[in-house]
Design a protein around this motif. Structure first.
Motif, PDB file in Angstrom:
ATOM      1  N   GLY A  55      11.330   4.486   6.164  1.00 48.38           N
ATOM      2  CA  GLY A  55      10.625   5.403   5.173  1.00 48.38           C
ATOM      3  C   GLY A  55      12.169   5.938   3.735  1.00 48.38           C
ATOM      4  O   GLY A  55      13.163   6.629   4.553  1.00 48.38           O
ATOM      5  N   ASP A  56      11.430   7.148   3.159  1.00 47.30           N
ATOM      6  CA  ASP A  56      12.811   7.503   1.914  1.00 47.30           C
ATOM      7  C   ASP A  56      11.716   9.239   2.243  1.00 47.30           C
ATOM      8  O   ASP A  56      11.083   9.418   0.635  1.00 47.30           O
ATOM      9  CB  ASP A  56      12.725   7.159   0.876  1.00 47.30           C
ATOM     10  CG  ASP A  56      13.328   7.782   0.036  1.00 47.30           C
ATOM     11  OD1 ASP A  56      14.770   8.421   0.862  1.00 47.30           O
ATOM     12  OD2 ASP A  56      14.105   7.028  -1.248  1.00 47.30           O
ATOM     13  N   PHE A  57      11.976  10.058   2.993  1.00 48.24           N
ATOM     14  CA  PHE A  57      10.737  10.849   2.234  1.00 48.24           C
ATOM     15  C   PHE A  57      11.726  12.177   2.225  1.00 48.24           C
ATOM     16  O   PHE A  57      12.931  12.808   2.047  1.00 48.24           O
ATOM     17  CB  PHE A  57      10.880  11.099   4.091  1.00 48.24           C
ATOM     18  CG  PHE A  57      10.106  10.702   4.851  1.00 48.24           C
ATOM     19  CD1 PHE A  57      11.002   9.716   5.725  1.00 48.24           C
ATOM     20  CD2 PHE A  57       9.001  10.201   4.885  1.00 48.24           C
ATOM     21  CE1 PHE A  57       9.879   8.182   6.234  1.00 48.24           C
ATOM     22  CE2 PHE A  57       7.990   8.912   5.181  1.00 48.24           C
ATOM     23  CZ  PHE A  57       8.751   7.999   6.574  1.00 48.24           C
ATOM     24  N   GLY A  58      10.716  12.906   1.420  1.00 47.23           N
ATOM     25  CA  GLY A  58      11.641  14.611   1.451  1.00 47.23           C
ATOM     26  C   GLY A  58      12.223  14.102   0.170  1.00 47.23           C
ATOM     27  O   GLY A  58      12.599  13.190  -0.466  1.00 47.23           O
ATOM     28  N   PRO A  59      12.897  15.226  -0.933  1.00 43.46           N
ATOM     29  CA  PRO A  59      13.589  15.158  -2.234  1.00 43.46           C
ATOM     30  C   PRO A  59      14.796  15.327  -1.917  1.00 43.46           C
ATOM     31  O   PRO A  59      15.503  15.234  -0.560  1.00 43.46           O
ATOM     32  CB  PRO A  59      12.868  16.621  -3.006  1.00 43.46           C
ATOM     33  CG  PRO A  59      12.577  17.420  -2.269  1.00 43.46           C
ATOM     34  CD  PRO A  59      11.797  16.576  -0.872  1.00 43.46           C
ATOM     35  N   HIS A 115       8.639  -3.255   5.759  1.00 41.03           N
ATOM     36  CA  HIS A 115       9.459  -2.218   5.587  1.00 41.03           C
ATOM     37  C   HIS A 115       7.883  -0.671   4.224  1.00 41.03           C
ATOM     38  O   HIS A 115       7.416  -2.123   4.175  1.00 41.03           O
ATOM     39  CB  HIS A 115       9.886  -1.723   4.527  1.00 41.03           C
ATOM     40  CG  HIS A 115      11.610  -2.789   4.581  1.00 41.03           C
ATOM     41  ND1 HIS A 115      12.406  -3.374   3.643  1.00 41.03           N
ATOM     42  CD2 HIS A 115      12.418  -2.762   5.402  1.00 41.03           C
ATOM     43  CE1 HIS A 115      13.826  -3.445   4.080  1.00 41.03           C
ATOM     44  NE2 HIS A 115      13.312  -2.776   5.219  1.00 41.03           N
ATOM     45  N   PRO A 116       8.536   0.402   5.385  1.00 41.10           N
ATOM     46  CA  PRO A 116       7.361   1.412   5.401  1.00 41.10           C
ATOM     47  C   PRO A 116       7.290   2.279   3.911  1.00 41.10           C
ATOM     48  O   PRO A 116       5.883   2.108   3.869  1.00 41.10           O
ATOM     49  CB  PRO A 116       7.739   2.760   6.030  1.00 41.10           C
ATOM     50  CG  PRO A 116       9.264   1.864   6.012  1.00 41.10           C
ATOM     51  CD  PRO A 116       9.568   0.885   5.600  1.00 41.10           C
ATOM     52  N   ASP A 117       8.148   1.369   2.499  1.00 42.73           N
ATOM     53  CA  ASP A 117       8.045   2.075   1.410  1.00 42.73           C
ATOM     54  C   ASP A 117       5.940   0.866   0.829  1.00 42.73           C
ATOM     55  O   ASP A 117       6.273   1.227  -0.157  1.00 42.73           O
ATOM     56  CB  ASP A 117       8.843   2.815   0.490  1.00 42.73           C
ATOM     57  CG  ASP A 117       9.725   1.004   0.342  1.00 42.73           C
ATOM     58  OD1 ASP A 117      10.004   0.067   1.595  1.00 42.73           O
ATOM     59  OD2 ASP A 117      10.477   0.718  -0.411  1.00 42.73           O
ATOM     60  N   ALA A 149       0.667  -1.560   0.714  1.00 44.37           N
ATOM     61  CA  ALA A 149      -0.127   0.281   0.144  1.00 44.37           C
ATOM     62  C   ALA A 149       1.169   1.346   0.378  1.00 44.37           C
ATOM     63  O   ALA A 149       0.896   2.598   0.422  1.00 44.37           O
ATOM     64  CB  ALA A 149      -1.260  -0.413   1.592  1.00 44.37           C
ATOM     65  N   GLY A 150       1.792   1.061  -0.854  1.00 46.36           N
ATOM     66  CA  GLY A 150       2.520   2.811  -0.569  1.00 46.36           C
ATOM     67  C   GLY A 150       3.144   2.681   0.622  1.00 46.36           C
ATOM     68  O   GLY A 150       3.259   2.838   1.608  1.00 46.36           O
ATOM     69  N   ASP A 151       3.974   3.926   0.479  1.00 44.48           N
ATOM     70  CA  ASP A 151       5.043   4.245   1.569  1.00 44.48           C
ATOM     71  C   ASP A 151       3.643   5.139   2.885  1.00 44.48           C
ATOM     72  O   ASP A 151       2.736   4.980   2.473  1.00 44.48           O
ATOM     73  CB  ASP A 151       6.381   5.483   1.283  1.00 44.48           C
ATOM     74  CG  ASP A 151       6.881   5.063   2.354  1.00 44.48           C
ATOM     75  OD1 ASP A 151       6.804   5.051   3.441  1.00 44.48           O
ATOM     76  OD2 ASP A 151       8.225   5.771   2.129  1.00 44.48           O
ATOM     77  N   THR A 152       4.612   5.534   4.044  1.00 44.98           N
ATOM     78  CA  THR A 152       3.340   6.131   4.854  1.00 44.98           C
ATOM     79  C   THR A 152       3.520   7.591   4.611  1.00 44.98           C
ATOM     80  O   THR A 152       3.582   8.129   3.732  1.00 44.98           O
ATOM     81  CB  THR A 152       4.973   6.651   6.225  1.00 44.98           C
ATOM     82  OG1 THR A 152       4.456   5.663   6.822  1.00 44.98           O
ATOM     83  CG2 THR A 152       3.456   7.581   7.400  1.00 44.98           C
ATOM     84  N   GLY A 153       1.591   7.771   4.832  1.00 48.23           N
ATOM     85  CA  GLY A 153       0.855   9.296   3.626  1.00 48.23           C
ATOM     86  C   GLY A 153       0.360   8.719   2.093  1.00 48.23           C
ATOM     87  O   GLY A 153       0.135   9.661   1.666  1.00 48.23           O
ATOM     88  N   LYS A 154       0.586   7.501   1.839  1.00 50.51           N
ATOM     89  CA  LYS A 154       0.228   7.046   0.631  1.00 50.51           C
ATOM     90  C   LYS A 154      -0.938   6.606   0.627  1.00 50.51           C
ATOM     91  O   LYS A 154      -1.786   6.000  -0.804  1.00 50.51           O
ATOM     92  CB  LYS A 154       1.501   6.509  -0.261  1.00 50.51           C
ATOM     93  CG  LYS A 154       2.744   7.526  -0.710  1.00 50.51           C
ATOM     94  CD  LYS A 154       2.419   8.575  -1.611  1.00 50.51           C
ATOM     95  CE  LYS A 154       3.642   9.691  -1.795  1.00 50.51           C
ATOM     96  NZ  LYS A 154       3.029  10.516  -2.661  1.00 50.51           N
ATOM     97  N   GLY A 209       1.508   2.803   3.876  1.00 48.61           N
ATOM     98  CA  GLY A 209      -0.220   3.321   4.019  1.00 48.61           C
ATOM     99  C   GLY A 209      -0.562   2.338   3.869  1.00 48.61           C
ATOM    100  O   GLY A 209      -1.862   2.482   3.673  1.00 48.61           O
ATOM    101  N   ALA A 210      -0.456   1.432   4.429  1.00 53.15           N
ATOM    102  CA  ALA A 210      -1.341  -0.094   4.774  1.00 53.15           C
ATOM    103  C   ALA A 210      -2.633   0.712   5.541  1.00 53.15           C
ATOM    104  O   ALA A 210      -4.078   0.143   6.145  1.00 53.15           O
ATOM    105  CB  ALA A 210      -1.106  -1.350   5.307  1.00 53.15           C
ATOM    106  N   ASP A 211      -2.172   0.948   6.993  1.00 51.58           N
ATOM    107  CA  ASP A 211      -3.590   1.340   7.716  1.00 51.58           C
ATOM    108  C   ASP A 211      -4.334   2.213   7.460  1.00 51.58           C
ATOM    109  O   ASP A 211      -5.628   1.708   7.979  1.00 51.58           O
ATOM    110  CB  ASP A 211      -2.740   2.189   9.692  1.00 51.58           C
ATOM    111  CG  ASP A 211      -1.852   3.399   8.968  1.00 51.58           C
ATOM    112  OD1 ASP A 211      -1.556   3.387   7.778  1.00 51.58           O
ATOM    113  OD2 ASP A 211      -1.664   4.245   9.957  1.00 51.58           O
ATOM    114  N   GLU A 212      -3.958   3.274   6.665  1.00 50.35           N
ATOM    115  CA  GLU A 212      -5.144   3.533   5.861  1.00 50.35           C
ATOM    116  C   GLU A 212      -6.312   3.135   5.224  1.00 50.35           C
ATOM    117  O   GLU A 212      -7.625   3.468   5.185  1.00 50.35           O
ATOM    118  CB  GLU A 212      -4.594   5.634   5.410  1.00 50.35           C
ATOM    119  CG  GLU A 212      -5.153   6.485   5.513  1.00 50.35           C
ATOM    120  CD  GLU A 212      -4.741   7.384   4.655  1.00 50.35           C
ATOM    121  OE1 GLU A 212      -5.181   8.452   4.241  1.00 50.35           O
ATOM    122  OE2 GLU A 212      -2.980   7.466   4.193  1.00 50.35           O
ATOM    123  N   VAL A 213      -5.984   2.854   4.573  1.00 52.36           N
ATOM    124  CA  VAL A 213      -6.221   1.779   3.683  1.00 52.36           C
ATOM    125  C   VAL A 213      -7.221   0.431   4.094  1.00 52.36           C
ATOM    126  O   VAL A 213      -9.221   0.357   3.890  1.00 52.36           O
ATOM    127  CB  VAL A 213      -5.511   1.031   2.827  1.00 52.36           C
ATOM    128  CG1 VAL A 213      -6.535   0.370   2.081  1.00 52.36           C
ATOM    129  CG2 VAL A 213      -5.055   1.998   1.811  1.00 52.36           C
TER     130      VAL A 213
END
Length: 379
Positions: free
Chosen positions: A367-371, A106-108, A76-81, A112-116
């Motif tokens: 996680g791999d956050f930010g540009p 792994h978070p990526d 389900a993608g990364d945190t926030g996705k 996003g699994a909890d939100e889904v």
């Protein structure tokens, strides 16, 4: 003469019994297992596979919709996705998920699994039964709770160990509250999605990999990633999550059907996955890489792209083409692949790595956050 004739008849019957017995044994030992492994015939309805764009950081999320309406979400993608995934479910009119598969912690992949899971009816959840691999340097920073003094305590920030596993704790809490049936992935397990569509678990097999086995490169949670195979008539697709060289080698030594029309390239195209032997065994006609424009690990690696190009595969990438959708009715060469956007960039050009995606280098597994940092301009 009559007695002699009866004796001859008895010998012929005995030979016939032996031949039939041998044929029956051969059928039981060889034909029956093959028949059980053979996927059911396709119904002719449309199977959809959507490799979602959960960038610009790295991430995986794959939505499978069977002709009869059963739906599977793999990661389900990364945190926030989670919102991106939920929008896709709404877009494809998916009211419930028959299965959610968390390939590895792994978070990526499950950030996003909890939100889904909180926003969607999920009937079954499958994962590898493992929690995150927290480095000792981080785990050692966890401090014991202070003894009760009766005085009002000042709120403190959570220790680093709990912070880096927050995504996993939220995933487990969401599963627990959802009422979904949970099961640990078992090699050989088959999931019937109806009308001839079937998912089969190919990895991880016992005993699971240990830290010592990934010291030379790679990453422990990735090595124990769930690998699945999707079959529908003449269509087949391999879904290896973030499985790397160790997992590929182990699968190659087992009696598994790895040949597939479509390969979702393992670990976002990492140099630690998609070995030459694996490509030779799978023989994919199409390769899809799910990776993010902002990833810092050199995904996809040029060496992997070169191997795929030499194998004459058709390449697709979410970082350059957005969401990638496949539709098929299970007939030979009837698959249609569409991308969300066109790209003028070279699909066969890899990305430069700023970090090494292995445990030995202190891989950022959380996680791999930010540009990525902007390149310095030379004046």
């Amino acid at each position: 003469m009559a007695k002699r004739s009866l004796k001859g008849c008895g010998c012929a019957i005995a030979v016939l019994v032996v031949v039939l017995g041998a044929a029956g044994f051969a059928g039981w030992k060889y034909i029956l297992p093959w028949w059980k492994l053979k996927p059911p015939p396709p119904s002719g309805g449309e199977l959809q596979v959507h490799v979602l764009d959960v960038g610009p950081g790295n991430g995986d999320s794959i939505l499978i919709i069977a002709p009869g309406g059963k739906a599977v979400l793999v990661d389900a993608g990364d945190t926030g996705k989670g919102k991106v995934v939920l929008e896709a479910l709404k877009r494809y009119n998916v009211q419930q998920l028959d299965y959610f598969v968390a390939t590895h912690p792994h978070p990526d992949h499950i950030g996003g699994a909890d939100e889904v899971i909180k926003a969607t009816k999920v009937l079954n959840v499958i994962d590898n039964g493992l929690g995150p691999d927290v480095p000792e340097s981080v785990a050692g920073q966890s401090k014991p709770a202070p003894a009760a003094t009766g005085k009002k305590s000042t709120p403190k920030k959570p220790d680093k160990s709990s912070a880096v596993t927050k995504f996993y704790d939220e995933y487990k809490d969401a599963v627990s509250q959802s009422g979904a049936h949970y099961e640990k992935a078992q090699v050989g397990a088959k999931y019937d999605l109806g009308q001839g569509v079937r998912l089969t678990v190919l990895a991880p097999s016992e005993p699971l990999f240990t830290k010592d086995q990934v010291k030379t490169g790679g990453n422990l949670p990735n090595a124990n990633s769930i690998v699945m195979r999707l079959d529908y008539g003449d269509f087949s697709m391999l879904l290896p999550g973030d499985a790397e060289e160790q997992t590929e080698h182990r699968m190659l030594t087992k009696d598994l059907n790895l040949n597939a029309k479509v390969l979702k390239v393992g670990h976002h195209g990492s140099k630690y996955a998609t070995t030459q032997d694996f490509v030779d065994r799978v023989k994919p006609e199409v390769a899809i890489i799910s990776c993010g424009e902002w990833n810092r690990y050199g995904h996809p690696a040029q060496a992997v792209l070169d191997r795929l190009r030499a194998a004459n595969v058709k390449l697709y990438r979410t970082d350059l083409q957005g969401e990638i959708s496949i539709t098929t009715r299970g007939k030979e060469n009837d698959s249609v692949i569409k991308t969300a956007k066109e790209t003028k960039s070279d699909l066969w050009l890899g990305r430069a790595a700023q970090k090494d995606d292995s445990s030995r280098s202190g891989f950022i597994a959380y996680g791999d956050f930010g540009p990525p940092p902007k390149a310095k301009t030379v004046k």
